[in-house]
Design an enzyme around this catalytic site. Structure first.
Site, mmCIF file in Angstrom:
data_model
loop_
_atom_site.group_PDB
_atom_site.id
_atom_site.type_symbol
_atom_site.label_atom_id
_atom_site.label_comp_id
_atom_site.label_asym_id
_atom_site.label_seq_id
_atom_site.Cartn_x
_atom_site.Cartn_y
_atom_site.Cartn_z
ATOM 1 N N TYR A 92 0.874 -1.186 0.000
ATOM 2 C CA TYR A 92 0.000 0.000 0.000
ATOM 3 C C TYR A 92 0.906 1.230 0.000
ATOM 4 O O TYR A 92 2.033 1.191 -0.515
ATOM 5 C CB TYR A 92 -0.909 -0.157 1.247
ATOM 6 N N LYS A 165 -6.197 -0.921 -2.045
ATOM 7 C CA LYS A 165 -7.167 -0.607 -0.983
ATOM 8 C C LYS A 165 -7.926 -1.886 -0.591
ATOM 9 O O LYS A 165 -8.219 -2.117 0.577
ATOM 10 C CB LYS A 165 -8.148 0.465 -1.452
ATOM 11 N N GLU A 236 -12.531 6.003 -4.731
ATOM 12 C CA GLU A 236 -11.169 6.340 -4.310
ATOM 13 C C GLU A 236 -10.468 7.221 -5.334
ATOM 14 O O GLU A 236 -10.480 6.931 -6.543
ATOM 15 C CB GLU A 236 -10.357 5.048 -4.143
ATOM 16 N N ASP A 237 -9.854 8.275 -4.852
ATOM 17 C CA ASP A 237 -8.950 9.093 -5.657
ATOM 18 C C ASP A 237 -9.571 9.651 -6.933
ATOM 19 O O ASP A 237 -8.941 9.705 -7.994
ATOM 20 C CB ASP A 237 -7.644 8.324 -5.946
ATOM 21 N N ASP A 260 -11.560 9.293 0.463
ATOM 22 C CA ASP A 260 -10.732 10.496 0.634
ATOM 23 C C ASP A 260 -11.458 11.552 1.454
ATOM 24 O O ASP A 260 -10.845 12.259 2.249
ATOM 25 C CB ASP A 260 -10.330 11.043 -0.737
ATOM 26 N N ALA A 293 -7.542 22.636 1.066
ATOM 27 C CA ALA A 293 -8.966 22.456 1.343
ATOM 28 C C ALA A 293 -9.644 21.760 0.167
ATOM 29 O O ALA A 293 -10.572 22.274 -0.452
ATOM 30 C CB ALA A 293 -9.599 23.813 1.643
ATOM 31 N N GLY A 294 -9.142 20.557 -0.160
ATOM 32 C CA GLY A 294 -9.720 19.753 -1.237
ATOM 33 C C GLY A 294 -10.586 18.651 -0.659
ATOM 34 O O GLY A 294 -11.221 18.836 0.384
ATOM 35 N N ASN A 405 0.268 12.390 1.022
ATOM 36 C CA ASN A 405 0.967 11.174 0.600
ATOM 37 C C ASN A 405 1.397 11.302 -0.852
ATOM 38 O O ASN A 405 0.793 12.077 -1.592
ATOM 39 C CB ASN A 405 0.014 9.971 0.718
ATOM 40 N N ASN A 450 -6.346 6.857 6.078
ATOM 41 C CA ASN A 450 -7.698 6.291 6.103
ATOM 42 C C ASN A 450 -7.692 4.757 6.133
ATOM 43 O O ASN A 450 -8.683 4.141 6.499
ATOM 44 C CB ASN A 450 -8.558 6.850 4.979
#
Ligand code: NAD
Ligand code: LMR
Ligand code: MN
Length: 540
Positions: A92, A165, A236-237, A260, A293-294, A405, A450
């Site tokens: 991961y 994940k 995810e992402d 996320d 702030a995403g 990350n 997470n």
């Protein structure tokens, strides 16, 4: 046609390799297809681990583990669960980022993922059916790879994050690996490097956006619901502009989760509550600064805000505890380019005599004196010595979480944060960090990733076949992770360690399951029983 023997040996969900007993070999038509010696899973694990150790680089280690994964899922998870702390960073984050960056040249196998193209909505159903081969799918991780960790747009290569994940789901929570499905949605890519790479395996065009993209997502979700009505759909992402919009559209309609936004929100809240257990301070006394702030940053702000309100604070008052900093600096209500999620948390210029100077992090920290500073900005090294010392001059135990990350993008290193604050900072990082010795104290650094929470959340939801995942379930998950660490031990971490993941993921799953049952979102009777009944173990 593949012979029966080959269809077993080449099927990672069925293959046991040298561990097939003589009786099984006879029954399954495997006589003569394997060397005679029968091994136990313990022996297979020891051999495999020795080979793993002989690989000299982390990416080679990962490649090797993926081969084990592709050949024999049971052995892979037996191995991973035994060496969870060591293998998490390989399988991961952070090594997964390197694997994605080298996906095309290292391409191994499709890894039982589904590859969909936004240009071909007519293929969705057939593609899903082709890959599952009749398996009973309960958990899907889907990515369109627009925002892979903090490394940006990786087109089809981001499929590894969906696979990774899901590996964590099984290793941590015990999701049956034959009931999961990783999915790549190829909308094209705006990554010029990939568009020019002759090896690139995805659709070679810029991203499809707007109506065509969202129509595809609608059709995709409808088809998933039709084929796998009991499954959890984990996003995810996705990009900042699509992730929240998709979550808002579906979160009350189907069983879905955005990792996320929600997963990061939960783990950050748990980390802050863990830090306050150590400092013996109150949440209501904190000033929160979110840098970046995403998706993640706003997910975190929302979770912290909801917690303040749950504790009885008036919502208007609670909002005053938040300061969002993004590319534009401190976000005001008249700032250009605000996202819908940012708007409710902006400040007014009239609150500050120096409002026009608040265009960078240093100025904001000097002006507002945050007590909690969380980084989800993708901007490495931005929590500088100057900023951290300024923050630490105004609060006894500054809570500082550089969460971007992979490693190369983190806002700060844990060791520096301790050094700059004389060991006073309460730190959690996105990537795993070894213990740090400082002034005679051993500091355990919590990993606010997470991954420490989504396996339990997802498992609790699928084990109870919950209708959806709502705020109460997210809060239950965050609270269930608090109190697992002795806060009075010098150098205590703000979150429990990765080595205990299997144990605490079960705690989280039961808390989420209980919340679903209590709210009437599930017809299950007993949370613990539902979770235990569904738990898969890596054994033959
Ligand atoms: N630890 C975890 O569990 C976890 C979870 C999710 C995301 N993350 C990390 O958080 C980062 C952001 O992820 P995301 O999904 O929220 O991405 P995102 O694109 O939605 O958000 C990133 C935000 O940072 C802002 N930003 C970019 N440059 C900036 C600058 N110079 N100054 C201030 N802000 C800037 C962007 O405008 C955007 O709003 C990534 O590195 C990701 O790996 C960590
Ligand atoms: O993938 C991770 O390590 C956490 C998170 O989902 C991220 O996007 O960074
Ligand atoms: Mn992510």
């Amino acid at each position: 046609m593949m012979s029966d023997a080959m269809s077993i040996l080449n099927n990672p969900f069925k293959n046991k390799g040298t561990a097939f007993t003589m009786d099984e070999r006879k029954k399954l038509g495997l006589i003569g297809t394997l060397p005679p010696r029968v091994k136990t899973i313990e022996e297979q694990e020891a051999d495999t681990y020795a080979l793993y150790e002989s690989k000299t680089s982390r990416i080679e280690k990962r490649h090797f583990l993926m081969e084990v994964f592709n050949a024999n899922r049971t052995l892979f998870f037996y191995l991973m669960e035994k060496h969870i702390t060591e293998m998490m960073p390989i399988v991961y984050d952070p090594v997964i980022a390197e694997a994605i960056e080298k996906y095309n040249e290292r391409y191994l196998r499709p890894q039982d993922a589904v590859y969909l193209s936004v240009k071909h909505p007519e293929n969705i159903k057939e593609s899903l059916q082709n890959v599952i081969c009749g398996r009973d799918i309960r958990l899907i991780v889907v990515t369109d790879s627009q925002g892979i960790l903090g490394i940006g747009d990786w087109g089809v290569d981001g499929v590894d994050i969906a696979v990774g994940k899901l590996m964590v789901y099984t290793a941590a929570a015990g999701v049956n690996p034959s009931q999961v499905l990783p999915i790549s949605i190829d909308a094209g890519t705006d990554n010029e490097f990939l568009l020019k790479d002759p090896n690139y395996l995805g659709e070679r065009h810029h991203r499809i956006t707007g109506q065509e993209y969202f129509d595809f997502i609608d059709k995709f979700v409808d088809t998933v619901e039709e084929l796998f009505p009991k499954s959890l759909l984990h996003f995810e992402d996705f990009g900042r502009g699509t992730a929240a919009r998709i979550l808002d559209k579906y979160q009350d309609k189907i069983l879905t989760f955005n990792d996320d936004i929600q997963g990061t929100g939960i783990i950050a809240l748990a980390g802050v509550l863990g830090a306050l257990n150590i400092s013996k301070e109150k949440l209501a006394d904190q000033k929160f600064l979110t840098f970046g702030a995403g998706s993640a940053g706003m997910g975190i702000a929302k979770m912290l805000f909801d917690e303040l309100v749950r504790q009885g604070m008036d919502p208007a008052e609670a909002k005053k505890h938040f300061y969002l900093v993004d590319k534009q600096g401190l976000l005001f209500d008249d700032t250009e380019g605000l996202t819908p999620k940012q708007k409710p948390f902006t400040r007014q210029r009239s609150e500050f005599a120096n409002a026009d100077e608040l265009t960078n992090l240093v100025a904001v920290v000097k002006t507002i004196h945050p007590t909690v500073m969380i980084g989800t900005s993708t901007q490495p090294g931005t929590f500088t010595e100057e900023i951290v010392k300024e923050m630490a001059a105004h609060t006894e135990r500054p809570i500082i979480f550089p969460l971007s990350n992979p490693t190369k993008l983190a806002e700060a290193r844990a060791a520096d944060l301790l050094k700059w604050t004389d060991g006073r900072a309460l730190v959690a990082t996105g990537i795993p960090v070894d213990d740090i010795e400082y002034n005679g104290v051993t500091y355990n650094i919590g990993q606010a990733n997470n991954a420490l929470i989504y396996p339990g959340v997802g498992f609790g939801a699928i084990a109870t076949e919950a209708k959806h995942i709502n705020n109460a379930m997210l809060a239950a998950a965050a609270h269930s992770l608090v109190g697992l660490v002795d806060p009075d031990k010098p150098g205590a971490a703000v979150l429990p360690p990765v080595k205990d993941m299997a144990k605490f993921s079960k705690t989280v799953a039961i808390a989420v399951a209980q919340s679903a049952i209590d709210q009437g979102l599930s017809s299950a009777k007993d949370a613990k029983e539902a979770v235990e009944k569904m738990t898969w173990e890596a054994k033959y």
